[in-house]
Design a protein around this motif. Structure first.
Motif, short mmCIF file in Angstrom:
data_model
loop_
_atom_site.label_atom_id
_atom_site.label_comp_id
_atom_site.label_asym_id
_atom_site.label_seq_id
_atom_site.Cartn_x
_atom_site.Cartn_y
_atom_site.Cartn_z
N GLY A 1 -5.99 1.87 -1.44
CA GLY A 1 -7.33 0.65 -1.09
C GLY A 1 -7.92 -0.10 -1.74
N LEU A 2 -7.24 -0.40 -2.54
CA LEU A 2 -7.38 -1.69 -2.90
C LEU A 2 -7.36 -3.12 -2.31
N MET A 3 -6.79 -2.46 -1.93
CA MET A 3 -5.73 -3.34 -1.02
C MET A 3 -6.78 -4.01 -0.31
N PHE A 4 -7.57 -3.43 1.14
CA PHE A 4 -7.95 -3.46 1.86
C PHE A 4 -8.82 -3.64 1.25
N LYS B 1 -8.91 -8.24 -0.47
CA LYS B 1 -8.47 -8.52 0.49
C LYS B 1 -7.52 -10.78 0.25
N SER B 2 -7.81 -10.28 -0.94
CA SER B 2 -6.46 -11.75 -0.93
C SER B 2 -5.52 -11.17 -1.88
N TRP B 3 -4.01 -12.14 -1.70
CA TRP B 3 -3.13 -12.09 -2.02
C TRP B 3 -2.49 -11.62 -2.96
N GLY C 1 -4.39 -10.14 -5.32
CA GLY C 1 -5.49 -8.99 -5.78
C GLY C 1 -4.60 -7.30 -5.40
N SER C 2 -4.27 -7.78 -4.47
CA SER C 2 -3.39 -7.10 -3.37
C SER C 2 -2.55 -6.58 -3.59
N SER C 3 -1.49 -8.23 -3.86
CA SER C 3 -0.34 -7.94 -4.19
C SER C 3 0.08 -7.25 -5.74
N LEU C 4 -1.11 -7.13 -6.33
CA LEU C 4 -1.27 -6.26 -8.26
C LEU C 4 -1.62 -4.79 -7.30
N SER C 5 -2.36 -4.73 -6.70
CA SER C 5 -2.31 -2.77 -6.36
C SER C 5 -1.17 -2.12 -5.27
N PHE C 6 -0.87 -3.29 -4.56
CA PHE C 6 0.69 -2.72 -3.98
C PHE C 6 2.01 -2.66 -5.36
N PHE C 7 2.07 -3.01 -5.87
CA PHE C 7 3.41 -2.64 -6.54
C PHE C 7 2.32 -1.49 -7.79
N LEU C 8 1.12 -1.69 -8.04
CA LEU C 8 0.98 -0.44 -9.01
C LEU C 8 1.03 0.63 -7.95
N ALA C 9 0.41 0.72 -6.54
CA ALA C 9 0.74 1.50 -5.86
C ALA C 9 2.65 2.03 -5.92
#
Length: 381
Positions: free
Chosen positions: A323-326, A329-331, A333-341
Motif C-alpha cells: 500500500g505504501l507504493m500508492f 507515488k514517487s519512483w 519510495g515506490s521502488s523501495l516499497s516494491f523491493f521490501l515487499a
C-alpha cells in the motif's frame, strides 16, 4: 518405504471439527468490521463519505483478512465508474425454517436481498441477517444490528480452500502411495520431493519426541497437520487472496484436535503427574494439580494463537508495504516499497513452512508427554 493411507482419514476429522467453528466465527460480533461500502448508515438513508487513500488501503486489508461468501479475485471500474467484480459464487447453506440453499450471487456483493422459500436474507458487514423484502436492518442504541441471524453452514471462501487442499492432499498422497507400490518402494515424480519431508517428520519429529514404541499411531495425524497447514499457508501467499490459517476459528479447530488426541491417548502416568505429582509433598500436590490441569489447556491455546498471529501479522505487514507504493507515488519510495515487499514475500515462504513445522513439532511433543513411561528411579527417589 510404504506410506499409509491413514492421513487421508484425518482430513475428514479436520474439516468436521473446523466447519462449525468457522461458521460461528463468521457470525461473531468480535470479528473485524468488513466494510463493503464506504458510507455512513443511518436509520433511513445513506450518506456518502469521502475516502482518502489510507482509508481505502485499510479497508482493502480488512477485506483480505476476512472470510467471504464468494470467491472474489479482483474488481475494476470502467469509464462510467461502474464496478465489475471478477470471481465466482459459493453455496450459502442456512438453517432457518428448514434448510435454505442458494448461491451467494443472489446477494450481488451485498447490494440486494436474497430470497429463499419465502425468507429474505441480507449480507451486511460480512454477516447474513434475516430481513424483509426491502432489506430493513434494525439497530439497537449502540447502532448494532438486532436482526436475527440464521444458523450458518455456508461454504465460504476459507471452507472452499480447505476442501481444495484436502482434495489436493488426497490425490497427491494416493498417487505417491501407488507409485511406491508400482516401483518397488522407490519414489517417482512428485514423490521424490515429498519423500524427504515425510521421512523428516518421521525420523526427526515423531520418533525423537514420541518414541519408537508409540510414534506410528500418531504419524497419520502429524503428516496430515503438517501438509494441511503448509499448503494452506502457501495458498495464502498467492494472488488468490485467501487467508485460511489467519482465521482464528481454523487454528482453534486444529488446536482442539491436538488437545483431544493428547487427552484421549494419554496413559496413566501422564494423568498421575498432573493430579498426584510424584516426589512432591502432599500439601503441594493440591496446589500443583489445578495448575498442571490448566497447563493442558494452555498448551493447545498457545498453538492456536501462535499460528493465527504469525500468519495475520505477515499478511498485514506485506499488504501495508504494498500500500505504501500508492501513497508515496514517487519512483524512489515506490521502488523501495516494491523491493521490501518482494523480500518480505520470500521471508513469508519460509514462515509458511516454519509455522507448519512448529505446529507439528509441538503436537508431537504433547503426544510424547502423554505417552511417557513411568520411571522407576523417580519413584524410588
Amino acid at each position: 518405504m510404504v506410506i499409509s493411507k491413514k492421513p487421508l482419514h484425518f482430513i475428514v476429522a479436520l474439516l468436521v471439527s473446523v466447519l462449525p467453528l468457522l461458521s460461528s466465527a463468521n457470525n461473531s460480533d468480535s470479528t473485524a468490521v468488513h466494510k463493503e461500502v464506504a458510507h455512513t448508515e443511518t436509520e433511513g438513508h445513506h450518506t456518502e463519505e469521502p475516502k482518502d487513500l489510507k482509508t481505502e488501503i485499510k479497508e482493502y486489508i480488512n477485506h483480505h483478512l476476512m472470510d467471504s461468501y464468494d470467491f472474489h479475485l479482483f474488481s475494476w471500474e470502467d469509464d462510467s465508474k461502474v464496478a465489475h467484480h471478477v470471481g465466482f459464487p459459493l453455496p450459502v447453506i442456512l438453517i432457518d425454517n428448514g434448510v435454505q440453499f442458494f448461491m451467494s450471487s443472489k446477494f450481488h456483493h451485498g447490494e440486494t436481498v436474497a430470497e429463499s422459500n419465502g425468507n429474505f436474507y441480507k449480507l451486511y458487514h460480512g454477516k447474513i441477517y434475516k430481513t424483509d423484502a426491502e432489506g430493513t436492518i434494525n439497530y439497537d442504541a449502540e447502532h448494532h444490528p438486532t436482526n436475527a441471524k440464521p444458523l450458518d453452514f455456508s461454504i465460504t471462501k476459507n471452507v472452499f480452500m480447505m476442501l481444495v487442499v484436502s482434495l489436493l492432499m488426497f490425490w497427491l498422497f494416493s498417487s505417491l502411495a501407488k507409485s511406491y507400490a508400482k516401483n518397488g518402494g522407490i519414489a517417482k515424480g512428485a514423490g521424490r520431493f515429498f519423500e524427504p519431508i515425510i521421512l523428516y517428520i518421521r525420523d526427526d519429529i515423531a520418533i525423537p519426541n514420541i518414541g519408537h514404541k508409540n510414534y506410528k499411531k500418531y504419524m497419520s495425524y502429524l503428516l496430515t497437520i503438517f501438509f494441511f497447514v503448509w499448503f494452506l499457508n502457501m495458498f495464502g501467499l498467492t494472488p488468490l487472496g485467501v487467508n485460511v490459517t489467519g482465521n482464528i476459528a481454523i487454528t482453534a479447530g486444529l488446536a482442539i484436535l491436538t488437545y483431544l488426541i493428547t487427552t484421549f491417548t494419554a496413559n496413566k502416568n501422564y494423568w498421575g503427574h498432573i493430579f498426584w505429582m510424584p516426589g512432591v509433598p502432599t500439601p503441594m500436590k493440591f496446589v500443583l494439580a489445578p495448575i498442571e490441569l490448566l497447563g493442558t489447556i494452555i498448551k493447545p491455546f498457545s498453538l492456536m494463537i501462535r499460528l493465527y498471529a504469525n500468519i495475520v501479522a505477515g499478511h498485514v505487514v506485506l499488504m501495508s508495504i504494498i500500500g505504501l507504493m500508492f501513497i508515496f507515488k514517487s519512483w524512489l519510495g515506490s521502488s523501495l516499497s516494491f523491493f521490501l515487499a518482494f523480500a518480505l514475500s520470500l521471508l513469508e515462504i519460509l514462515v509458511a513452512a516454519l509455522q507448519a513445522y512448529i505446529f507439528t513439532m509441538l503436537s508431537a511433543l504433547y503426544f510424547g508427554a502423554a505417552n511417557e513411561e513411568h520411571h522407576h528411579d523417580e519413584a524410588h527417589h
